[in-house]
Design an enzyme around this catalytic site. Structure first.
Site, PDB file in Angstrom:
ATOM      1  N   LYS A  35      60.641  43.581   5.331  1.00  0.00           N
ATOM      2  CA  LYS A  35      59.166  43.589   5.315  1.00  0.00           C
ATOM      3  C   LYS A  35      58.614  42.351   6.025  1.00  0.00           C
ATOM      4  O   LYS A  35      59.332  41.371   6.233  1.00  0.00           O
ATOM      5  CB  LYS A  35      58.668  43.655   3.872  1.00  0.00           C
ATOM      6  CG  LYS A  35      59.062  42.440   3.048  1.00  0.00           C
ATOM      7  CD  LYS A  35      58.743  42.628   1.564  1.00  0.00           C
ATOM      8  CE  LYS A  35      59.267  41.430   0.782  1.00  0.00           C
ATOM      9  NZ  LYS A  35      59.101  41.577  -0.654  1.00  0.00           N
ATOM     10  N   ARG A 137      53.508  43.565 -12.974  1.00  0.00           N
ATOM     11  CA  ARG A 137      52.770  43.672 -11.717  1.00  0.00           C
ATOM     12  C   ARG A 137      52.649  45.168 -11.441  1.00  0.00           C
ATOM     13  O   ARG A 137      51.755  45.805 -11.959  1.00  0.00           O
ATOM     14  CB  ARG A 137      53.507  42.895 -10.611  1.00  0.00           C
ATOM     15  CG  ARG A 137      52.664  42.623  -9.387  1.00  0.00           C
ATOM     16  CD  ARG A 137      53.389  41.787  -8.349  1.00  0.00           C
ATOM     17  NE  ARG A 137      54.606  42.413  -7.854  1.00  0.00           N
ATOM     18  CZ  ARG A 137      55.393  41.890  -6.910  1.00  0.00           C
ATOM     19  NH1 ARG A 137      55.099  40.720  -6.372  1.00  0.00           N
ATOM     20  NH2 ARG A 137      56.468  42.524  -6.509  1.00  0.00           N
ATOM     21  N   TYR A 270      43.713  13.219  13.464  1.00  0.00           N
ATOM     22  CA  TYR A 270      42.450  13.608  12.828  1.00  0.00           C
ATOM     23  C   TYR A 270      42.290  12.907  11.479  1.00  0.00           C
ATOM     24  O   TYR A 270      43.219  12.893  10.654  1.00  0.00           O
ATOM     25  CB  TYR A 270      42.439  15.118  12.557  1.00  0.00           C
ATOM     26  CG  TYR A 270      42.181  15.970  13.786  1.00  0.00           C
ATOM     27  CD1 TYR A 270      41.042  15.798  14.559  1.00  0.00           C
ATOM     28  CD2 TYR A 270      43.074  16.970  14.134  1.00  0.00           C
ATOM     29  CE1 TYR A 270      40.801  16.615  15.671  1.00  0.00           C
ATOM     30  CE2 TYR A 270      42.848  17.783  15.232  1.00  0.00           C
ATOM     31  CZ  TYR A 270      41.706  17.595  15.998  1.00  0.00           C
ATOM     32  OH  TYR A 270      41.481  18.397  17.077  1.00  0.00           O
ATOM     33  N   MET A 318      46.050  21.904  15.723  1.00  0.00           N
ATOM     34  CA  MET A 318      46.309  23.318  16.012  1.00  0.00           C
ATOM     35  C   MET A 318      47.563  23.497  16.871  1.00  0.00           C
ATOM     36  O   MET A 318      48.369  24.399  16.631  1.00  0.00           O
ATOM     37  CB  MET A 318      45.101  23.948  16.717  1.00  0.00           C
ATOM     38  CG  MET A 318      45.233  25.459  16.859  1.00  0.00           C
ATOM     39  SD  MET A 318      43.871  26.226  17.731  1.00  0.00           S
ATOM     40  CE  MET A 318      42.557  26.129  16.545  1.00  0.00           C
TER      41      MET A 318
HETATM   42  C1  LIG Z   1      60.438  41.145  -1.082  1.00  0.00           C
HETATM   43  C2  LIG Z   1      61.109  41.907  -2.137  1.00  0.00           C
HETATM   44  C3  LIG Z   1      62.480  41.723  -2.382  1.00  0.00           C
HETATM   45  C4  LIG Z   1      63.321  40.662  -1.704  1.00  0.00           C
HETATM   46  O1  LIG Z   1      63.188  39.437  -2.405  1.00  0.00           O
HETATM   47  P1  LIG Z   1      64.020  38.140  -1.976  1.00  0.00           P
HETATM   48  O2  LIG Z   1      63.675  37.135  -3.013  1.00  0.00           O
HETATM   49  O3  LIG Z   1      63.520  37.739  -0.630  1.00  0.00           O
HETATM   50  O4  LIG Z   1      65.452  38.533  -1.957  1.00  0.00           O
HETATM   51  C5  LIG Z   1      63.068  42.548  -3.319  1.00  0.00           C
HETATM   52  N1  LIG Z   1      62.355  43.481  -3.988  1.00  0.00           N
HETATM   53  C6  LIG Z   1      61.032  43.664  -3.788  1.00  0.00           C
HETATM   54  C7  LIG Z   1      60.297  44.703  -4.564  1.00  0.00           C
HETATM   55  C8  LIG Z   1      60.364  42.877  -2.874  1.00  0.00           C
HETATM   56  O5  LIG Z   1      59.043  43.046  -2.702  1.00  0.00           O
END
Ligand SMILES: *Cc1c(COP(=O)(O)O)cnc(C)c1O
Length: 374
Positions: A35, A137, A270, A318
């Site tokens: 993802k 959740r 800055y 930036m």
């Molecule tokens: C992102 C995610 C993972 C992976 O988690 P890591 O800590 O990066 O291994 C596993 N399960 C779900 C539902 C996630 O959203």
């Protein structure tokens, strides 16, 4: 001439990290979580590098899955965020995606979709029934699982239902062991899995590294694939040798583009946040918050200049950062600056802006060119 900032992505390190994680669960399956553009590493390239190893990939949503399909990736694609509107369902079915189902409205949408004769023409679906085992959740409460499962299993168009749940505190350990909540979450999903004869998936990277489960489960590997430790607060001694085998996949590197000497008492950058305490050598490197290096980064954040550690000095701009090079007197224009990689690791850098390595690599902006090493 090009701006020297690049993110080098080491695909053989990625493969070794995946294989290392698989050894933690020899009888199970390891889904690679890609993802958010594979945590900033490039989803298509990461999928291509793992396609002969990983049985499935996990994404947040259908849009991310379609990007992989368009690149020719054929693995089953798990949608951890499920579907958001019912019109996604025919595409999900056609594309061999496997959505997580976490809400009653989704059961209704599925029932409606399956009632249409056209849905019988698509391949049967694998669904991931999301259960709230303690994170509070997403997911069905424990007492609603039986009915949801029965409904899903009643559809001809459903091939398999896999139970899925997410750990809330997998990175919190008690005396180097998974904490009480993790053990409770595991017990809950194992019990449901036995009762209803379903495969299940609970383990993320932290749980995999601490061997929370040794059964024939399905683990979901995110951060550990990318060679980064999921532990930020505690450093688990027991797993140190395992953690040290992870290889950071991303090396964010740039160059010094300017070096100057300043007397004591001069303000740099800055807002004049950094004031030289002694005669100091200040370097400028091409990287800034426009690339995803957080503006919140504090003075002292480590950077590797040549072979030596230097530190951030002054507010992040930036496109530029300023470094105190007093400890590396030989540093000169054109020297390589590693922002994160093997040293310093993103995990260490993250502690200088109150975040975790996940947000640093995921937050790398599209302006930064990714260079793939095979
Ligand atoms: C992102 C995610 C993972 C992976 O988690 P890591 O800590 O990066 O291994 C596993 N399960 C779900 C539902 C996630 O959203």
């Amino acid at each position: 001439m090009t701006r020297p900032l690049v993110a080098e992505i080491n695909l053989s390190a990625l493969r070794r990290n995946y294989q290392l994680a698989c050894q933690q669960l020899p009888q199970g399956k390891s889904v690679a979580v890609l993802k958010a553009n594979a945590y900033g590493h490039g989803a298509v390239q990461v999928a291509q590098a793992l396609q002969d190893l990983a049985p499935a990939f996990a994404l947040a949503c259908l849009e991310e899955a379609l990007e992989l399909r368009q690149a020719g990736i054929q693995q089953p694609l798990v949608l951890l965020g499920g579907f958001f509107t019912p019109d996604e369902l025919p595409i999900i079915a056609q594309q061999g995606c496997q959505p997580a189902i976490y809400s009653a409205w989704q059961l209704e949408a599925l029932a409606k979709y399956f009632s249409q004769p056209a849905s019988l023409k698509n391949p049967a679906l694998t669904l991931w029934l999301k259960i709230d085992t303690g994170m509070h959740r997403l997911g069905f409460p424990l007492e609603e699982v039986e009915a949801a499962l029965a409904q899903l299993r009643s559809f001809k168009q459903v091939k398999e239902v896999i139970l899925i749940s997410h750990l809330a505190q997998a990175d919190l350990l008690t005396a180097d062991e998974p904490c009480a909540l993790s053990l409770q979450q595991l017990a809950r999903i194992q019990q449901l899995s036995r009762k209803f004869n379903c495969r299940f998936s609970l383990t993320n990277s932290a749980a995999s590294l601490t061997q929370l489960t040794s059964e024939q489960a399905i683990q979901r590997l995110g951060i550990s694939l990318y060679g980064l430790s999921p532990f930020s607060d505690v450093q688990p001694n027991k797993y140190q040798s395992l953690l040290s085998q992870l290889e950071p996949v991303m090396t964010l590197k740039t160059q010094l583009i300017s070096v100057r000497d300043l007397p004591a008492g001069e303000a740099v950058g800055y807002g004049g946040r950094y004031i030289t305490r002694q005669p100091s050598r200040i370097g400028v490197a091409a990287c800034g918050y426009g690339d995803g290096y957080p503006r919140q980064m504090r003075d002292g954040a480590p950077l590797l200049v040549g072979e030596q550690l230097a530190s951030l000095a002054g507010r992040v701009s930036m496109d530029l950062i300023t470094l105190d090079l007093t400890a590396c007197p030989a540093a000169k224009i054109g020297d390589q600056v590693i922002i994160w990689g093997k040293s310093p690791m993103a995990t260490d850098v993250a502690s200088y802006c109150d975040t975790i390595s996940y947000t640093l690599v995921t937050g790398l902006l599209p302006r930064v060119k990714r260079v793939y090493l095979t």
